[in-house]
Structures are given as C-alpha cells and as structure tokens.
Design a protein around this motif. Structure first.
Motif, PDB file in Angstrom:
ATOM      1  N   UNK A   6       0.763  -1.140  -0.093  1.00  0.00           N
ATOM      2  CA  UNK A   6      -0.022   0.084   0.058  1.00  0.00           C
ATOM      3  C   UNK A   6       0.992   1.482   0.022  1.00  0.00           C
ATOM      4  N   UNK A   7       0.683   2.250  -0.983  1.00  0.00           N
ATOM      5  CA  UNK A   7       1.506   3.325  -1.135  1.00  0.00           C
ATOM      6  C   UNK A   7       0.589   4.769  -1.115  1.00  0.00           C
ATOM      7  N   UNK A   8       1.210   5.933  -1.101  1.00  0.00           N
ATOM      8  CA  UNK A   8       0.445   7.081  -1.355  1.00  0.00           C
ATOM      9  C   UNK A   8       1.034   7.775  -2.380  1.00  0.00           C
ATOM     10  N   UNK A   9       1.394   7.123  -3.476  1.00  0.00           N
ATOM     11  CA  UNK A   9       1.765   7.513  -4.911  1.00  0.00           C
ATOM     12  C   UNK A   9       0.606   8.091  -5.348  1.00  0.00           C
ATOM     13  N   UNK A  10       0.637   9.104  -6.210  1.00  0.00           N
ATOM     14  CA  UNK A  10      -0.562   9.633  -6.611  1.00  0.00           C
ATOM     15  C   UNK A  10      -0.439   9.476  -8.208  1.00  0.00           C
ATOM     16  N   UNK A  11       0.747  10.026  -8.770  1.00  0.00           N
ATOM     17  CA  UNK A  11       0.791  10.204 -10.285  1.00  0.00           C
ATOM     18  C   UNK A  11       1.715   9.262 -11.091  1.00  0.00           C
ATOM     19  N   UNK A  15       5.149   7.332 -10.584  1.00  0.00           N
ATOM     20  CA  UNK A  15       5.449   5.508 -10.446  1.00  0.00           C
ATOM     21  C   UNK A  15       6.761   5.327 -11.402  1.00  0.00           C
ATOM     22  N   UNK A  16       7.113   6.124 -12.315  1.00  0.00           N
ATOM     23  CA  UNK A  16       8.084   5.789 -13.373  1.00  0.00           C
ATOM     24  C   UNK A  16       9.246   6.037 -12.416  1.00  0.00           C
ATOM     25  N   UNK A  17       9.608   6.998 -11.666  1.00  0.00           N
ATOM     26  CA  UNK A  17      10.994   7.183 -11.170  1.00  0.00           C
ATOM     27  C   UNK A  17      10.949   6.242  -9.961  1.00  0.00           C
ATOM     28  N   UNK A  18      10.000   5.704  -9.272  1.00  0.00           N
ATOM     29  CA  UNK A  18       9.954   4.805  -8.429  1.00  0.00           C
ATOM     30  C   UNK A  18      10.404   3.381  -8.887  1.00  0.00           C
ATOM     31  N   UNK A  19       9.887   3.046 -10.019  1.00  0.00           N
ATOM     32  CA  UNK A  19       9.986   1.655 -10.863  1.00  0.00           C
ATOM     33  C   UNK A  19      11.527   1.899 -11.346  1.00  0.00           C
ATOM     34  N   UNK A  20      11.925   2.691 -11.750  1.00  0.00           N
ATOM     35  CA  UNK A  20      13.202   2.859 -12.244  1.00  0.00           C
ATOM     36  C   UNK A  20      14.251   2.590 -11.173  1.00  0.00           C
ATOM     37  N   UNK A  21      14.127   3.341  -9.999  1.00  0.00           N
ATOM     38  CA  UNK A  21      14.705   3.147  -8.892  1.00  0.00           C
ATOM     39  C   UNK A  21      14.836   1.573  -8.239  1.00  0.00           C
ATOM     40  N   UNK A  22      13.529   1.098  -8.187  1.00  0.00           N
ATOM     41  CA  UNK A  22      13.496  -0.271  -7.619  1.00  0.00           C
ATOM     42  C   UNK A  22      14.094  -1.389  -8.750  1.00  0.00           C
TER      43      UNK A  22
END
Length: 69
Positions: A6-11, A15-22
């Motif tokens: 569960x997250x509080x990501x909205x846009x 998501x793209x930034x987080x996915x790239x980092x992960x």
C-alpha cells in the motif's frame, strides 16, 4: 515471489521514477502500480524481494509504503 504494498503515490510520473529506482535494486523483476485502487497498490514480482529495501526506497523519495497482508 510476489509482494503487494500500500502506498500514497498519486501520479504516473512518480511511479516511473520509483520503478526505475526499484529496478536498480531488483533488476530481474516485474514492478507495477495500480493507482486506480484506493490503496495505490505497488506490486513486485521478483526471484527475491526485500520488503525493508522497498519500503526504504519509497520512504527516501518521500512516500509511505507498507506491506499488504
């Protein structure tokens, strides 16, 4: 192995930034968000998953993240 968070990501751009980092930490994984869900779901399918590392990455970027049971 699949984990759901569960997250509080909205846009989408967030998501793209987080996915790239992960993907830097879990290169052989499939990662996606479901922003339509009320819990702003993050799903990760990978051979090995570190829940603590995933939560740390999102927290570092200023987002909340918790494992869904």
């Amino acid at each position: 192995m699949i984990e759901v968070f569960k997250t509080n990501v909205q846009e989408e751009w967030q998501c793209k930034i987080i996915i790239e980092t992960l993907l830097e930490h879990f290169p052989n994984s499939s990662i996606n968000f479901d922003l339509e869900d009320c819990d702003k779901i993050l799903r990760i399918h990978a051979p090995t998953i570190s829940n603590a590392k995933i939560i740390d990455v999102l927290n570092f970027h200023g987002y909340s993240c918790e494992v869904l049971p």
